[in-house]
Design a protein around this motif. Structure first.
Motif, PDB file in Angstrom:
ATOM      1  N   UNK A 178      40.849  50.003  49.977  1.00  0.00           N
ATOM      2  CA  UNK A 178      41.158  51.122  49.099  1.00  0.00           C
ATOM      3  C   UNK A 178      40.352  51.112  47.817  1.00  0.00           C
ATOM      4  N   UNK A 179      40.822  51.878  46.828  1.00  0.00           N
ATOM      5  CA  UNK A 179      40.073  52.050  45.585  1.00  0.00           C
ATOM      6  C   UNK A 179      39.976  50.771  44.759  1.00  0.00           C
ATOM      7  N   UNK A 180      40.939  49.868  44.890  1.00  0.00           N
ATOM      8  CA  UNK A 180      40.916  48.647  44.075  1.00  0.00           C
ATOM      9  C   UNK A 180      39.795  47.703  44.502  1.00  0.00           C
ATOM     10  N   UNK A 181      39.132  48.009  45.607  1.00  0.00           N
ATOM     11  CA  UNK A 181      37.976  47.217  46.051  1.00  0.00           C
ATOM     12  C   UNK A 181      36.975  47.028  44.916  1.00  0.00           C
ATOM     13  N   UNK A 182      36.685  48.096  44.183  1.00  0.00           N
ATOM     14  CA  UNK A 182      35.713  48.017  43.088  1.00  0.00           C
ATOM     15  C   UNK A 182      36.076  46.922  42.095  1.00  0.00           C
ATOM     16  N   UNK A 183      37.345  46.904  41.714  1.00  0.00           N
ATOM     17  CA  UNK A 183      37.773  45.929  40.717  1.00  0.00           C
ATOM     18  C   UNK A 183      37.803  44.522  41.284  1.00  0.00           C
ATOM     19  N   UNK A 184      38.270  44.384  42.507  1.00  0.00           N
ATOM     20  CA  UNK A 184      38.272  43.072  43.148  1.00  0.00           C
ATOM     21  C   UNK A 184      36.862  42.507  43.200  1.00  0.00           C
ATOM     22  N   UNK A 185      35.906  43.349  43.541  1.00  0.00           N
ATOM     23  CA  UNK A 185      34.523  42.904  43.657  1.00  0.00           C
ATOM     24  C   UNK A 185      33.975  42.430  42.319  1.00  0.00           C
ATOM     25  N   UNK A 186      34.247  43.173  41.263  1.00  0.00           N
ATOM     26  CA  UNK A 186      33.726  42.798  39.956  1.00  0.00           C
ATOM     27  C   UNK A 186      34.387  41.523  39.432  1.00  0.00           C
ATOM     28  N   UNK A 216      47.417  57.983  42.461  1.00  0.00           N
ATOM     29  CA  UNK A 216      46.481  56.956  42.922  1.00  0.00           C
ATOM     30  C   UNK A 216      45.916  56.161  41.750  1.00  0.00           C
ATOM     31  N   UNK A 217      45.754  56.814  40.603  1.00  0.00           N
ATOM     32  CA  UNK A 217      45.275  56.109  39.413  1.00  0.00           C
ATOM     33  C   UNK A 217      46.272  55.036  38.983  1.00  0.00           C
ATOM     34  N   UNK A 218      47.560  55.371  39.031  1.00  0.00           N
ATOM     35  CA  UNK A 218      48.593  54.402  38.671  1.00  0.00           C
ATOM     36  C   UNK A 218      48.581  53.236  39.655  1.00  0.00           C
ATOM     37  N   UNK A 219      48.459  53.561  40.936  1.00  0.00           N
ATOM     38  CA  UNK A 219      48.401  52.517  41.956  1.00  0.00           C
ATOM     39  C   UNK A 219      47.171  51.624  41.740  1.00  0.00           C
ATOM     40  N   UNK A 220      46.055  52.248  41.379  1.00  0.00           N
ATOM     41  CA  UNK A 220      44.842  51.488  41.092  1.00  0.00           C
ATOM     42  C   UNK A 220      45.057  50.568  39.894  1.00  0.00           C
ATOM     43  N   UNK A 221      45.669  51.095  38.829  1.00  0.00           N
ATOM     44  CA  UNK A 221      45.917  50.290  37.633  1.00  0.00           C
ATOM     45  C   UNK A 221      46.780  49.075  37.933  1.00  0.00           C
ATOM     46  N   UNK A 222      47.804  49.266  38.751  1.00  0.00           N
ATOM     47  CA  UNK A 222      48.654  48.132  39.156  1.00  0.00           C
ATOM     48  C   UNK A 222      47.827  47.116  39.936  1.00  0.00           C
ATOM     49  N   UNK A 223      46.939  47.613  40.794  1.00  0.00           N
ATOM     50  CA  UNK A 223      46.072  46.726  41.560  1.00  0.00           C
ATOM     51  C   UNK A 223      45.129  45.929  40.671  1.00  0.00           C
ATOM     52  N   UNK A 224      44.650  46.564  39.604  1.00  0.00           N
ATOM     53  CA  UNK A 224      43.761  45.882  38.654  1.00  0.00           C
ATOM     54  C   UNK A 224      44.489  44.718  37.984  1.00  0.00           C
ATOM     55  N   UNK A 225      45.691  44.972  37.516  1.00  0.00           N
ATOM     56  CA  UNK A 225      46.482  43.915  36.876  1.00  0.00           C
ATOM     57  C   UNK A 225      46.746  42.793  37.869  1.00  0.00           C
ATOM     58  N   UNK A 226      47.106  43.156  39.086  1.00  0.00           N
ATOM     59  CA  UNK A 226      47.395  42.161  40.121  1.00  0.00           C
ATOM     60  C   UNK A 226      46.174  41.300  40.420  1.00  0.00           C
ATOM     61  N   UNK A 227      45.015  41.935  40.555  1.00  0.00           N
ATOM     62  CA  UNK A 227      43.778  41.204  40.850  1.00  0.00           C
ATOM     63  C   UNK A 227      43.435  40.235  39.723  1.00  0.00           C
ATOM     64  N   UNK A 228      43.579  40.692  38.483  1.00  0.00           N
ATOM     65  CA  UNK A 228      43.275  39.841  37.321  1.00  0.00           C
ATOM     66  C   UNK A 228      44.191  38.624  37.277  1.00  0.00           C
ATOM     67  N   UNK A 229      45.468  38.843  37.520  1.00  0.00           N
ATOM     68  CA  UNK A 229      46.422  37.729  37.510  1.00  0.00           C
ATOM     69  C   UNK A 229      46.158  36.763  38.655  1.00  0.00           C
ATOM     70  N   UNK A 230      45.771  37.285  39.799  1.00  0.00           N
ATOM     71  CA  UNK A 230      45.439  36.399  40.929  1.00  0.00           C
ATOM     72  C   UNK A 230      44.259  35.502  40.590  1.00  0.00           C
ATOM     73  N   UNK A 231      43.264  36.078  39.909  1.00  0.00           N
ATOM     74  CA  UNK A 231      42.101  35.283  39.517  1.00  0.00           C
ATOM     75  C   UNK A 231      42.494  34.206  38.514  1.00  0.00           C
ATOM     76  N   UNK A 232      43.320  34.583  37.550  1.00  0.00           N
ATOM     77  CA  UNK A 232      43.765  33.626  36.538  1.00  0.00           C
ATOM     78  C   UNK A 232      44.536  32.474  37.182  1.00  0.00           C
ATOM     79  N   UNK A 233      45.453  32.774  38.077  1.00  0.00           N
ATOM     80  CA  UNK A 233      46.231  31.738  38.752  1.00  0.00           C
ATOM     81  C   UNK A 233      45.340  30.848  39.610  1.00  0.00           C
TER      82      UNK A 233
END
Length: 260
Positions: A178-186, A216-233
């Protein structure tokens, strides 16, 4: 070519019939070796127009999602021998005139990844970016910079250039379709320590330019936060995640089953 590097532009397309030709005409053919479009199940004539224009076109047999479209783009570009891959949206929201500048920064080994930033020039709102998207962009970017230790002007641009090595190395098959791919990749690129440069890029929001809606923007934003926290952990060794596993699933050459 630039400095002997083979440059391929990829166009992840979905119902881009109205803007495809304008985008294609601005791609600098003097340095770009190939242009590849991947269509993700459009209902209009995007594919037939691309082939009429002489663009190499691949069509998914249905809509698999923006992230899956990009995976196909990068797999096929690598299969065609790309040293540098530049992703340009064929909806003409970003001008292809910056391809030469972005590709040069990789071709001459200054950076591994280059982003076209809508924020640096301070013209995003004048280009028509909705205020809520601008504010969300700034807040999410600040959040990610603090937690990831990065200093990017924005994480959410869709105009990007990559070295072939980056695309071959990071585990992109672990990412969302989905759209969060962009953020996961970066976030992966930051985690694995690749050099990221940015160039100021004007953007245009108009009828016909692709833009995800509020839900979808809200869903993307939640995905961004989730991805960032996963990286931190993962960095803190509190929870391992396949997105940041150097042995995770990488891009592979497709067998063609999802294409026309």
């Amino acid at each position: 070519m630039l400095n002997g590097k083979r440059i391929i532009v990829v166009l992840p397309a979905y119902n881009a019939e109205k803007t495809l030709e304008q985008t294609y005409r601005e791609i600098p053919s003097e340095i770009v070796d190939d242009v590849l479009m991947v269509d993700d199940g459009s209902s209009d004539s995007t594919v037939s127009l691309a082939r009429t224009l002489g663009i190499s076109a691949i069509a998914h047999d249905r809509n698999y999602g923006y992230g899956r479209n990009q995976k196909t783009c990068y797999e096929e570009a690598l299969k065609r021998g790309a040293d540098i891959v530049v992703m340009v949206h064929p909806d003409y929201q970003y001008t292809p005139k910056l391809i030469t500048a972005m590709a040069s920064m990789i071709a001459f080994d200054v950076y591994d990844v280059v982003l076209g930033s809508r924020i640096i020039g301070g013209r995003a709102l004048r280009g028509g970016m909705p205020v809520y998207k601008y504010l969300a962009n700034r807040l999410l970017t600040a959040f990610e910079n603090v937690l990831l230790g990065s200093k990017l002007s924005e994480f959410h641009t869709g105009y990007r250039a990559f070295s072939g090595e980056v695309l071959e190395t990071i585990p992109l098959q672990e990412n969302s379709n989905g759209f969060v791919f962009d953020n996961e990749m970066l976030v992966q690129i930051i985690y694995f320590g690749y050099r990221i440069g940015e160039v100021s890029c004007p953007t245009l929001y108009f009828e016909g330019a692709s833009s995800i809606g509020l839900t979808k923007s809200i869903r993307y934003g939640i995905g961004v936060v989730h991805t960032t926290l996963k990286c931190l952990l993962h960095r803190l060794k509190l929870r391992e995640d396949p997105l940041f596993d150097p042995e995770g699933r990488r891009l592979t050459l497709n067998d063609g089953q999802i294409y026309e």
